[in-house]
Design a protein around this motif. Sequence first.
Motif, mmCIF file in Angstrom:
data_model
loop_
_atom_site.group_PDB
_atom_site.id
_atom_site.type_symbol
_atom_site.label_atom_id
_atom_site.label_comp_id
_atom_site.label_asym_id
_atom_site.label_seq_id
_atom_site.Cartn_x
_atom_site.Cartn_y
_atom_site.Cartn_z
ATOM 1 N N VAL A 44 0.590 -1.176 0.080
ATOM 2 C CA VAL A 44 -0.006 0.196 0.082
ATOM 3 C C VAL A 44 1.001 1.277 0.116
ATOM 4 O O VAL A 44 2.207 1.218 0.226
ATOM 5 N N ASP A 45 0.345 2.304 -0.052
ATOM 6 C CA ASP A 45 1.118 3.939 -0.178
ATOM 7 C C ASP A 45 1.684 3.989 1.175
ATOM 8 O O ASP A 45 2.599 4.545 1.377
ATOM 9 N N LEU A 46 0.249 3.777 2.000
ATOM 10 C CA LEU A 46 -0.020 5.067 3.732
ATOM 11 C C LEU A 46 0.272 3.384 4.580
ATOM 12 O O LEU A 46 -0.908 3.056 4.217
ATOM 13 N N LEU A 47 0.375 3.499 5.657
ATOM 14 C CA LEU A 47 0.303 3.059 6.962
ATOM 15 C C LEU A 47 -0.322 3.547 7.917
ATOM 16 O O LEU A 47 0.664 5.178 8.325
ATOM 17 N N PHE A 48 -1.363 3.956 8.351
ATOM 18 C CA PHE A 48 -1.777 4.889 9.838
ATOM 19 C C PHE A 48 -1.241 3.903 11.027
ATOM 20 O O PHE A 48 -2.544 2.867 10.849
ATOM 21 N N LEU A 49 -0.583 3.752 11.649
ATOM 22 C CA LEU A 49 0.011 2.684 12.504
ATOM 23 C C LEU A 49 -0.249 3.771 14.302
ATOM 24 O O LEU A 49 0.710 4.355 14.543
ATOM 25 N N ASP A 50 -0.810 3.072 14.230
ATOM 26 C CA ASP A 50 -0.495 2.669 16.171
ATOM 27 C C ASP A 50 0.964 2.134 16.545
ATOM 28 O O ASP A 50 1.165 1.437 16.156
ATOM 29 N N ILE A 51 1.719 2.560 18.092
ATOM 30 C CA ILE A 51 2.746 2.409 18.305
ATOM 31 C C ILE A 51 2.631 1.150 19.130
ATOM 32 O O ILE A 51 3.584 0.680 18.942
ATOM 33 N N GLU A 52 2.204 1.752 20.278
ATOM 34 C CA GLU A 52 1.971 0.798 21.757
ATOM 35 C C GLU A 52 0.245 -0.223 21.262
ATOM 36 O O GLU A 52 -0.633 0.153 20.755
ATOM 37 N N MET A 53 1.117 -1.471 21.386
ATOM 38 C CA MET A 53 -0.158 -2.656 20.478
ATOM 39 C C MET A 53 0.486 -3.873 20.761
ATOM 40 O O MET A 53 1.749 -3.665 21.581
ATOM 41 N N PRO A 54 -0.090 -4.505 21.440
ATOM 42 C CA PRO A 54 -0.487 -5.791 22.032
ATOM 43 C C PRO A 54 1.389 -6.610 21.294
ATOM 44 O O PRO A 54 1.108 -6.804 19.890
ATOM 45 N N GLY A 55 2.128 -7.798 21.478
ATOM 46 C CA GLY A 55 3.426 -8.205 20.679
ATOM 47 C C GLY A 55 3.917 -6.769 19.321
ATOM 48 O O GLY A 55 4.660 -6.095 20.765
ATOM 49 N N MET A 56 4.398 -7.469 18.405
ATOM 50 C CA MET A 56 5.161 -6.158 17.950
ATOM 51 C C MET A 56 4.435 -4.817 18.058
ATOM 52 O O MET A 56 3.197 -4.693 17.624
ATOM 53 N N ASP A 57 5.034 -3.969 17.910
ATOM 54 C CA ASP A 57 4.690 -1.908 18.405
ATOM 55 C C ASP A 57 4.606 -1.697 17.087
ATOM 56 O O ASP A 57 5.834 -2.367 16.392
ATOM 57 N N GLY A 58 4.405 -0.140 16.706
ATOM 58 C CA GLY A 58 4.531 -0.255 15.620
ATOM 59 C C GLY A 58 6.108 1.229 15.240
ATOM 60 O O GLY A 58 6.091 -0.125 13.963
ATOM 61 N N LEU A 59 6.906 0.635 16.195
ATOM 62 C CA LEU A 59 7.890 1.467 15.550
ATOM 63 C C LEU A 59 8.836 -0.117 14.906
ATOM 64 O O LEU A 59 9.871 0.392 14.445
ATOM 65 N N GLU A 60 8.731 -1.006 15.928
ATOM 66 C CA GLU A 60 9.432 -2.182 15.357
ATOM 67 C C GLU A 60 8.737 -2.747 14.475
ATOM 68 O O GLU A 60 9.331 -3.453 13.139
ATOM 69 N N LEU A 61 7.674 -3.151 13.546
ATOM 70 C CA LEU A 61 7.544 -3.353 12.304
ATOM 71 C C LEU A 61 7.790 -1.714 11.394
ATOM 72 O O LEU A 61 7.999 -2.407 10.199
ATOM 73 N N THR A 62 7.947 -0.735 12.089
ATOM 74 C CA THR A 62 8.164 0.628 10.200
ATOM 75 C C THR A 62 9.600 -0.570 10.174
ATOM 76 O O THR A 62 9.958 -0.414 9.001
ATOM 77 N N ARG A 63 10.532 -0.671 11.474
ATOM 78 C CA ARG A 63 11.933 -0.937 11.357
ATOM 79 C C ARG A 63 11.575 -2.816 10.449
ATOM 80 O O ARG A 63 12.733 -2.385 9.204
ATOM 81 N N ASN A 64 10.859 -3.415 10.392
ATOM 82 C CA ASN A 64 10.852 -4.041 9.428
ATOM 83 C C ASN A 64 10.085 -4.183 7.679
ATOM 84 O O ASN A 64 10.158 -4.985 7.225
ATOM 85 N N LEU A 65 10.007 -2.826 7.677
ATOM 86 C CA LEU A 65 8.774 -2.222 6.663
ATOM 87 C C LEU A 65 10.529 -1.704 5.909
ATOM 88 O O LEU A 65 9.818 -0.697 4.739
ATOM 89 N N LYS A 66 11.175 -1.502 6.098
ATOM 90 C CA LYS A 66 12.245 -0.527 6.093
ATOM 91 C C LYS A 66 12.401 -0.868 4.522
ATOM 92 O O LYS A 66 12.835 0.212 3.726
ATOM 93 N N ASN A 67 12.682 -2.081 3.982
ATOM 94 C CA ASN A 67 12.733 -2.091 2.540
ATOM 95 C C ASN A 67 11.393 -2.243 1.594
ATOM 96 O O ASN A 67 11.255 -2.096 0.769
#
Length: 231
Positions: free
Chosen positions: A47-70
């Motif tokens: 997708v073009d855009l991600l509206f992403l919360d940070i504090e969530m159960p399990g993987m948080d938003g910061l971790e997800l962003t790092r995993n999507l860096k490519n």
Amino acid sequence: MTSLIVDDNPIARATLSHLAGQVNDLDVICEYCTAMEAYNHLQNQNVDLLFLDIEMPGMDGLELTRNLKNKDIVVIFTTSKKEYAVEAFELNVADYLVKPVTPGRFLQAVNKAREVLESRKEDAPLKNDEFIFVRDSNITRKLMLDDILYAEAMGDYVKFYTPKKEYAIHGTLKSAEEKLPSSKFIRVHRSYIIALDKIDTLQDGGLVIAGKFLPVADAYRKTLNNRMNVF
């Protein structure tokens, strides 16, 4: 713009979905309550855009962003906490929305994301052999390759010259060289790329295009002569 909403709070998801529904060019593909669900979705469908919360159960938003860096996904964080702002912007996100999100602030963030996506289009490799897109006074314009006489490096900008107008865009001459097809354009100096079919005459130390004398560096002269079949 296609988007995902990722938030473990159903009220927050509903609010963002409602706001997004009022923006004509914004399409919410799906909503998820965990970052892992969003991650799995994005392995198969971008997708073009991600509206992403940070504090969530399990993987948080910061971790997800790092995993999507490519992946070329623009991220807007939506969170009730301000303390993650520095870490978030180190991840080059488009914006950081603090809940409750107001309509005006939401539109401001979407406009930032739109600007990021437009700038990435400008930086994309040339896919068509007839034109490129350049940003001129915050407007992205189609520039036909046949209209380009030459390009000149000017500090942090590259200026494209055409018979009718000049276009100054932020970037490097190297980046312009990568986008312009080598079949039609050639670098002749550290500051100039020229259109081969626009050369009027070759002279000692340079060439003339549309009445303008442009220098040719020694390092590029042999290649230029070979391309022009000069004996």
